[in-house]
Design an enzyme around this catalytic site. Structure first.
Site, mmCIF file in Angstrom:
data_model
loop_
_atom_site.group_PDB
_atom_site.id
_atom_site.type_symbol
_atom_site.label_atom_id
_atom_site.label_comp_id
_atom_site.label_asym_id
_atom_site.label_seq_id
_atom_site.Cartn_x
_atom_site.Cartn_y
_atom_site.Cartn_z
ATOM 1 C CG ASP A 11 36.992 28.680 11.196
ATOM 2 O OD1 ASP A 11 37.607 28.854 10.115
ATOM 3 O OD2 ASP A 11 37.385 29.169 12.278
ATOM 4 C CG ASP A 16 38.509 28.455 15.248
ATOM 5 O OD1 ASP A 16 39.457 28.198 14.487
ATOM 6 O OD2 ASP A 16 37.660 29.341 15.006
ATOM 7 C CG ASN A 40 40.314 27.087 10.359
ATOM 8 O OD1 ASN A 40 41.050 27.801 9.680
ATOM 9 N ND2 ASN A 40 40.014 27.355 11.612
ATOM 10 C CB THR A 124 37.182 32.898 16.058
ATOM 11 O OG1 THR A 124 36.533 31.616 16.207
ATOM 12 C CG2 THR A 124 37.048 33.709 17.332
ATOM 13 C CG PHE A 165 41.571 31.688 6.012
ATOM 14 C CD1 PHE A 165 40.627 31.197 6.899
ATOM 15 C CD2 PHE A 165 41.751 31.028 4.794
ATOM 16 C CE1 PHE A 165 39.882 30.058 6.596
ATOM 17 C CE2 PHE A 165 41.010 29.886 4.482
ATOM 18 C CZ PHE A 165 40.074 29.406 5.381
ATOM 19 C CG ASN A 166 38.787 34.053 10.001
ATOM 20 O OD1 ASN A 166 38.841 32.881 9.610
ATOM 21 N ND2 ASN A 166 39.073 34.406 11.241
ATOM 22 C CG HIS A 241 45.481 33.664 14.064
ATOM 23 N ND1 HIS A 241 46.219 34.681 13.496
ATOM 24 C CD2 HIS A 241 45.961 32.510 13.520
ATOM 25 C CE1 HIS A 241 47.107 34.172 12.646
ATOM 26 N NE2 HIS A 241 46.978 32.867 12.638
ATOM 27 C CG ASP A 242 40.409 31.925 15.927
ATOM 28 O OD1 ASP A 242 40.172 30.799 15.468
ATOM 29 O OD2 ASP A 242 40.529 32.936 15.193
HETATM 30 O O1 RIB Z 1 43.782 33.939 9.609
HETATM 31 C C1 RIB Z 1 43.600 33.269 10.841
HETATM 32 C C2 RIB Z 1 42.189 32.815 10.997
HETATM 33 O O2 RIB Z 1 41.883 31.864 9.980
HETATM 34 C C3 RIB Z 1 41.935 32.078 12.322
HETATM 35 O O3 RIB Z 1 40.614 32.298 12.723
HETATM 36 C C4 RIB Z 1 42.121 30.638 11.968
HETATM 37 O O4 RIB Z 1 41.365 29.762 12.815
HETATM 38 C C5 RIB Z 1 41.548 30.607 10.580
HETATM 39 O O5 RIB Z 1 40.145 30.522 10.693
HETATM 40 CA CA CA Z 2 39.132 30.396 13.207
#
Ligand code: RIB
Ligand code: CA
Length: 312
Positions: A11, A16, A40, A124, A165-166, A241-242
């Protein structure tokens, strides 16, 4: 070295974008397709950003449009982190490239069905597309070697006190994935909050001397604003993160992990979207996840830098 066949579902999204640069620049993967999820930003915007990155990376990897919203819930986005466009910061032209006419889930299913070898899936973003694939085509599970995802966390959240979040965007989809029986590598907030990029790393990216180095630096300049304001405990670093979900596939020795049982809370008033990680194996349930929880940050950043240098 034989390239690992993968499907990427993302996303974009600042981190990403770095994940895609690592995946392409590492030359470690046979990337069969990139599919886009809503997270996102809206599906429309993450799809456009994926097309922008395809042009920037000068790659012919096909891009497919994924689901517009979560399985049952209304979409929430992370524009507070990623901005109005979803990849704010660098000036990136409107994409001239187009996406493929086949819906993402159908395309993933056909790629899996036609493949003579198992394929690794790297999500991701929210897991809506992956859950839909598993629900619509359960007979294709044996063609999936592993799902290496960014999401969740054993001991903290970032969108609620306990949820990442994801997972939080589509907890029902995440529950389908974690209970699918497909082997999972989970790069959650425990490791990604140690996978930090600092200003000196950003300047190193910028000095790579190519367009991708310039763009990733400008992406990280913007991405760092949120982390320096909202996560002072990260001492100026931003959580990359990703790329962890890809880097673990390239060189798992950069990371520390353990197998454990993980499920997803979909009902909790305070805890919906939480990955319930049995870190100390108190329930003695069959492990379904390789939980990644520590990282050699220097080696991680070097891996990203070396990949950027090989890009346009
Ligand atoms: O919490 C972090 C995740 O949420 C990452 O994948 C970032 O790109 C958002 O999608
Ligand atoms: Ca992401």
């Amino acid at each position: 070295m034989k390239k690992l066949p993968i499907l990427i579902d993302c996303d974009p999204g600042h981190d990403d974008a770095v994940m895609l640069m690592l995946a392409v620049g590492s030359n470690a993967f046979d990337i069969k397709a990139i599919t886009t999820s809503a997270g996102n930003q809206t599906q429309e915007k993450t799809l456009k950003n994926a097309l922008r990155l395809k042009a920037l990376l000068k790659t012919d990897i096909p891009i497919y449009k994924g689901c517009e919203k979560p399985l049952f819930r209304e979409l929430i986005i992370a524009d507070q982190v990623h901005g109005e466009m979803g990849m704010d910061g660098p000036v990136l032209p409107e994409p001239e490239l187009t996406y493929e006419p086949v819906p993402a889930v159908e395309a993933m299913a056909k790629i899996l069905a036609d493949s003579l070898e198992k394929i690794t899936i790297v999500p991701t973003g929210p897991l809506t597309n992956i859950a839909t694939l598993l629900l619509a085509y359960p007979h294709l599970k044996p063609k999936i070697d592993r799902i290496s995802l960014m999401g969740g966390g054993a001991f903290r959240g970032n969108i609620t006190p306990t949820a990442e979040f994801n997972i939080y965007v589509d907890p029902e989809a995440a529950a389908v994935v974690f209970n699918s029986g497909v082997p999972i590598t989970m790069c959650g907030l425990d490791v990604t909050h140690k996978a930090l990029v600092f200003q000196e790393d950003i300047e190193r990216f910028r000095a790579a001397g190519n367009q991708c180095g310039k763009v990733i630096a400008e992406l990280m300049d913007f991405f760092s604003i949120y982390y320096r304001r909202e996560r002072p405990e990260l001492n100026g670093g931003a959580a990359l993160h990703d790329p962890c979900a890809i880097a673990w596939l390239i060189d798992p020795s950069i990371f520390t992990s353990k197998t454990c049982h993980v499920d997803v809370e979909v009902m909790g008033t305070l805890t919906v979207g939480t990955t319930v990680v049995d870190f100390f194996d108190v329930l003695k349930k069959k492990p379904n996840v390789e939980l990644v929880y520590d990282i050699d940050r220097e080696r991680y950043i070097n891996l990203i830098y070396e990949s950027i240098r090989r890009l346009p």
